[in-house]
Scaffold this motif. Structure first.
Motif, PDB file in Angstrom:
ATOM      1  N   HIS A 157       0.665  -1.080  -0.046  1.00 55.39           N
ATOM      2  CA  HIS A 157      -0.009   0.002  -0.046  1.00 55.39           C
ATOM      3  C   HIS A 157       0.852   1.256  -0.040  1.00 55.39           C
ATOM      4  CE1 HIS A 157      -3.871  -1.925   0.288  1.00 55.39           C
ATOM      5  NE2 HIS A 157      -3.419  -2.793   1.201  1.00 55.39           N
ATOM      6  N   PHE A 158       2.146   1.190   0.256  1.00 54.17           N
ATOM      7  CA  PHE A 158       3.087   2.306   0.313  1.00 54.17           C
ATOM      8  C   PHE A 158       3.475   2.555  -0.839  1.00 54.17           C
ATOM      9  CE2 PHE A 158       2.606   1.390   4.759  1.00 54.17           C
ATOM     10  CZ  PHE A 158       2.609   2.574   5.518  1.00 54.17           C
ATOM     11  N   VAL A 159       3.711   1.613  -1.588  1.00 57.24           N
ATOM     12  CA  VAL A 159       4.555   1.760  -2.946  1.00 57.24           C
ATOM     13  C   VAL A 159       5.207   3.209  -3.168  1.00 57.24           C
ATOM     14  CG1 VAL A 159       3.964   1.725  -5.376  1.00 57.24           C
ATOM     15  CG2 VAL A 159       2.430   0.637  -3.985  1.00 57.24           C
ATOM     16  N   PRO A 160       6.606   3.259  -2.719  1.00 59.46           N
ATOM     17  CA  PRO A 160       7.331   4.423  -3.145  1.00 59.46           C
ATOM     18  C   PRO A 160       7.523   4.676  -4.743  1.00 59.46           C
ATOM     19  CG  PRO A 160       8.481   2.726  -1.573  1.00 59.46           C
ATOM     20  CD  PRO A 160       7.052   2.174  -2.098  1.00 59.46           C
ATOM     21  N   THR A 161       8.135   5.868  -4.747  1.00 61.34           N
ATOM     22  CA  THR A 161       7.939   6.404  -6.066  1.00 61.34           C
ATOM     23  C   THR A 161       8.758   5.569  -6.976  1.00 61.34           C
ATOM     24  OG1 THR A 161       9.473   8.097  -5.848  1.00 61.34           O
ATOM     25  CG2 THR A 161       6.998   8.568  -5.451  1.00 61.34           C
ATOM     26  N   ASP A 162       9.827   4.738  -6.523  1.00 63.89           N
ATOM     27  CA  ASP A 162      10.541   4.087  -7.498  1.00 63.89           C
ATOM     28  C   ASP A 162      11.022   2.774  -7.183  1.00 63.89           C
ATOM     29  OD1 ASP A 162      13.510   3.768  -6.032  1.00 63.89           O
ATOM     30  OD2 ASP A 162      12.733   5.721  -5.639  1.00 63.89           O
ATOM     31  N   GLY A 163      10.977   1.918  -8.093  1.00 65.46           N
ATOM     32  CA  GLY A 163      11.159   0.377  -7.516  1.00 65.46           C
ATOM     33  C   GLY A 163      12.354   0.045  -6.743  1.00 65.46           C
ATOM     34  N   ASP A 164      13.322   0.766  -7.112  1.00 64.93           N
ATOM     35  CA  ASP A 164      14.690   0.561  -6.116  1.00 64.93           C
ATOM     36  C   ASP A 164      14.352   0.607  -4.759  1.00 64.93           C
ATOM     37  OD1 ASP A 164      16.225  -0.211  -8.382  1.00 64.93           O
ATOM     38  OD2 ASP A 164      16.880   1.796  -8.462  1.00 64.93           O
ATOM     39  N   SER A 165      13.546   1.619  -4.237  1.00 63.06           N
ATOM     40  CA  SER A 165      12.982   1.924  -2.957  1.00 63.06           C
ATOM     41  C   SER A 165      12.268   0.844  -2.365  1.00 63.06           C
ATOM     42  CB  SER A 165      12.245   3.192  -2.665  1.00 63.06           C
ATOM     43  OG  SER A 165      13.301   4.293  -2.770  1.00 63.06           O
ATOM     44  N   ASN A 166      11.442   0.221  -3.105  1.00 63.78           N
ATOM     45  CA  ASN A 166      10.367  -0.987  -2.642  1.00 63.78           C
ATOM     46  C   ASN A 166      11.515  -2.049  -2.615  1.00 63.78           C
ATOM     47  OD1 ASN A 166       7.943  -0.655  -1.969  1.00 63.78           O
ATOM     48  ND2 ASN A 166       6.932  -1.164  -3.868  1.00 63.78           N
ATOM     49  N   ALA A 167      12.311  -2.135  -3.822  1.00 64.32           N
ATOM     50  CA  ALA A 167      13.133  -3.621  -3.722  1.00 64.32           C
ATOM     51  C   ALA A 167      13.884  -3.539  -2.376  1.00 64.32           C
ATOM     52  CB  ALA A 167      13.871  -3.654  -4.914  1.00 64.32           C
ATOM     53  N   SER A 168      14.683  -2.510  -2.169  1.00 66.46           N
ATOM     54  CA  SER A 168      15.418  -2.289  -1.064  1.00 66.46           C
ATOM     55  C   SER A 168      14.592  -2.601   0.431  1.00 66.46           C
ATOM     56  CB  SER A 168      16.104  -1.142  -0.879  1.00 66.46           C
ATOM     57  OG  SER A 168      16.902  -0.824  -1.868  1.00 66.46           O
ATOM     58  N   MET A 169      13.272  -2.298   0.269  1.00 63.30           N
ATOM     59  CA  MET A 169      12.426  -2.197   1.554  1.00 63.30           C
ATOM     60  C   MET A 169      12.192  -3.933   1.694  1.00 63.30           C
ATOM     61  SD  MET A 169       8.581  -0.828   2.348  1.00 63.30           S
ATOM     62  CE  MET A 169       7.841  -1.299   0.779  1.00 63.30           C
ATOM     63  N   PHE A 170      11.834  -4.639   0.477  1.00 73.94           N
ATOM     64  CA  PHE A 170      11.408  -5.999   0.708  1.00 73.94           C
ATOM     65  C   PHE A 170      12.963  -6.502   1.054  1.00 73.94           C
ATOM     66  CE2 PHE A 170       7.569  -4.700  -1.767  1.00 73.94           C
ATOM     67  CZ  PHE A 170       6.741  -4.915  -0.595  1.00 73.94           C
ATOM     68  N   ASP A 171      14.053  -6.282   0.160  1.00 75.71           N
ATOM     69  CA  ASP A 171      15.090  -7.154   0.729  1.00 75.71           C
ATOM     70  C   ASP A 171      15.284  -7.076   2.126  1.00 75.71           C
ATOM     71  OD1 ASP A 171      15.651  -7.945  -1.969  1.00 75.71           O
ATOM     72  OD2 ASP A 171      17.011  -6.300  -2.378  1.00 75.71           O
TER      73      ASP A 171
END
Length: 126
Positions: free
Chosen positions: A48-62
């Motif tokens: 639901h947060f979906v940061p503006t770039d995929g790198d932020s999200n990928a880092s969050m999930f990593d």
């Protein structure tokens, strides 16, 4: 731009590069059942947060996978990771990666129920 290109761009923005996402999902799949259930519940909530770039999200999930892998290695119970309020945990965790977002009450309730179930708090089962 084709519809497939548009869809791929949206997916990349939400979850990051597909290869990185698949690697994350493979890591989560290797976690013991209750820890995997907890990570998947937090993952659904964090979407639901979906940061503006995929790198932020990928880092969050990593980082989420790192946290739970270390917890498994240290034999740390789920409640010691997320505390008594999984929504607060997830909101605080996500703040490190985005400017926040709107999370519906239904998603908050679902996360709490999923973590209760994963931690063995609901109906006395694991």
């Amino acid at each position: 731009m084709s519809e497939a290109d548009k869809t791929g761009g949206i997916i990349a923005r939400v979850i990051g590069p597909k290869k990185r996402w698949r690697a994350y999902k493979a890591r989560v799949k290797e976690l013991p059942g209750s820890h995997r259930t907890a990570v998947e519940a937090i993952e659904r909530y964090l979407m639901h947060f979906v940061p503006t770039d995929g790198d932020s999200n990928a880092s969050m999930f990593d980082d989420l996978a790192d946290l739970f892998e270390q917890a498994v290695a240290d034999d740390t119970p789920i409640r010691d990771i997320v505390g008594e309020d999984p929504v607060e945990f997830a909101d605080t965790f996500a703040e490190n990666y985005s400017d926040g977002g709107y999370v519906p009450a239904r998603a908050r309730k679902q996360l709490t129920e999923d973590i209760d179930r994963a931690a063995g708090d609901a109906t006395g089962t694991t």
